[in-house]
Design an enzyme around this catalytic site. Structure first.
Site, PDB file in Angstrom:
ATOM      1  CE  LYS A  52      -3.674  -0.620  -0.508  1.00 12.08           C
ATOM      2  NZ  LYS A  52      -5.014  -1.133  -0.338  1.00 12.08           N
ATOM      3  CB  SER A 294      -3.327 -10.846   2.697  1.00 18.36           C
ATOM      4  OG  SER A 294      -2.171 -10.043   2.638  1.00 18.36           O
TER       5      SER A 294
HETATM    6  N1  PMP Z   1      -3.132  -7.646   1.731  1.00 19.49           N
HETATM    7  C1  PMP Z   1      -3.061  -6.715   2.661  1.00 19.49           C
HETATM    8  C2  PMP Z   1      -2.475  -7.067   4.011  1.00 19.49           C
HETATM    9  C3  PMP Z   1      -3.553  -5.428   2.408  1.00 19.49           C
HETATM   10  O1  PMP Z   1      -3.504  -4.486   3.368  1.00 19.49           O
HETATM   11  C4  PMP Z   1      -4.129  -5.151   1.138  1.00 19.49           C
HETATM   12  C5  PMP Z   1      -4.682  -3.799   0.835  1.00 19.49           C
HETATM   13  N2  PMP Z   1      -5.786  -3.421   1.634  1.00 19.49           N
HETATM   14  C6  PMP Z   1      -4.190  -6.166   0.185  1.00 19.49           C
HETATM   15  C7  PMP Z   1      -3.665  -7.392   0.519  1.00 19.49           C
HETATM   16  C8  PMP Z   1      -4.862  -5.986  -1.163  1.00 19.49           C
HETATM   17  O2  PMP Z   1      -4.364  -5.030  -2.021  1.00 19.49           O
HETATM   18  P1  PMP Z   1      -5.300  -4.162  -2.970  1.00 19.49           P
HETATM   19  O3  PMP Z   1      -5.965  -3.098  -2.120  1.00 19.49           O
HETATM   20  O4  PMP Z   1      -4.375  -3.582  -3.981  1.00 19.49           O
HETATM   21  O5  PMP Z   1      -6.337  -5.040  -3.586  1.00 19.49           O
END
Ligand code: PMP
Length: 358
Positions: A52, A294
């Site tokens: 991010k 994630s």
């Molecule tokens: N994993 C984590 C830990 C995140 O903070 C985010 C963003 N909120 C994402 C994945 C996903 O990324 P994006 O917002 O580009 O879809």
């Protein structure tokens, strides 16, 4: 084997902000099946530790370019953490005050990190879900004339992934095959921006999108209503709270809608939170790659795909952040604070054990 040497980057940096992006694609050597080659794009290498940072920097700089952000104006955003941490870094480096709204269900270290980086954090009740923190940010912006970063709607989100993340992938896989690119979504910026480029430049690469099994809002096929600012007007009925922080809010973001409308992904595979946690632990303990839930969840999907993938397939898996952001979450559940029986036995195996006991 000779000693490793390094040669520096051959440049000096004018600002921490110039170190955002250019994250490494790293091969997995021990835990992936032998018939596939798996790389991870490790976004923890960004200066504030997550993917991010890219979006945070571009939201502020796009608003500076088009004049919607005035010098010294307060920035406000609803964020589950990584966007807030990225924005806090960018605002600190550029001198903008930042207020973040965040549901009180997200990890305590995220709040403290943002405050450490100079931001103010306004907590909203977890019962109001993502929609609650989002509404609070909107109200604060309207009431005070603050700049709302709007990560879920702004073009600055996917654009920066098109301009950086995707370009890095093209460059790092130039002249070599790339059969699968695997990602989850939070805002959808990563998938929408990178897919714009991959669909054109690497049409053979299969794009795999994933979401939590118990909050499969894209898989449900139920559309989300939005207002004229493209903001959601309701909480998605297929949403349930899930442990994969940063993924899948309780609505389908406008930024993600681009990927849905353009069929940017070839497969949508759900993943159960506990599987993501298990693979995050294995990445750390068996590869030395320390990523969050994630990242583990995206990797879990890659490992499922790998089972049936043709011999010699090459995969690239997005790992969005560092595992250090999860010390107080289920990721670290069962990781001992005191010595385990095994560690006590090691300790007691040397002469000083008697002094310690005495
Ligand atoms: N994993 C984590 C830990 C995140 O903070 C985010 C963003 N909120 C994402 C994945 C996903 O990324 P994006 O917002 O580009 O879809």
């Amino acid at each position: 084997m000779t000693i490793r040497t390094t040669s520096g980057r051959g440049r000096r940096y004018d600002s921490i902000l110039d170190t955002v992006g250019d994250t490494p694609a790293i091969r997995i050597n021990r835990i992936a099946p032998e018939h596939v080659t798996v790389y991870v794009k490790f976004e923890a290498f960004n200066p504030a530790g997550s993917v991010k940072d890219r979006l945070a920097l571009n939201i502020i700089e796009a608003a500076e370019r088009d004049g919607t952000l005035a010098p010294g104006q307060t920035v406000v955003e609803a964020t589950s953490g990584n966007t807030g941490i990225g924005l806090a870094m960018v605002c600190a480096a550029k001198g903008y005050p930042l207020v973040v709204t965040m549901a009180d269900s997200f990890s305590v270290e995220r709040r403290r990190l943002m405050r450490f980086l100079g931001a103010r954090v306004v907590l909203t009740p977890r019962a109001l879900k993502g929609f609650g923190m989002y509404t609070k940010a909107k109200e604060l912006a309207e009431q005070n004339g603050w700049f709302l970063a709007s990560q879920f709607e702004t073009a600055a989100n996917a654009d920066i992934h098109e301009a950086t993340t995707a370009r890095e992938i093209l460059s790092d896989f130039d002249g070599t095959s790339l059969d699968y690119w695997v990602t989850g979504y939070g805002t959808g910026g990563t998938v929408s921006g990178v897919s714009r480029v991959l669909r054109k430049e690497r049409p053979e690469t299969r794009i795999i999108l994933t979401e939590p099994a118990n909050a499969a809002i894209v898989g449900s096929g139920i559309v989300n209503s939005r207002n004229e600012q493209n903001q959601p007007t309701e909480s998605h009925p297929a949403f349930e709270p899930h442990p994969i922080q940063g993924w899948t809010p309780d609505f389908i973001p406008y930024v993600l809608q681009e990927a849905i409308d353009n069929s940017y992904y070839d497969q949508l595979l759900p993943v159960a939170g506990p599987d993501g946690i298990a693979w995050s632990r294995r990445l750390a303990a068996e590869e030395g790659i320390f990523t969050g839930i994630s990242g583990g969840s995206t990797f879990a999907v890659a490992m499922t795909l790998a089972q049936d993938a043709p011999e010699g397939s090459v995969m690239l898996v997005m790992l969005p952040d560092t595992g250090e952001r999860y010390l107080s979450t289920p990721l670290f559940e069962g990781i001992a604070e005191d010595m385990t029986d095994e560690e006590r036995a090691i300790s007691q195996s040397t002469p000083t054990a008697q002094m310690e006991a005495g």
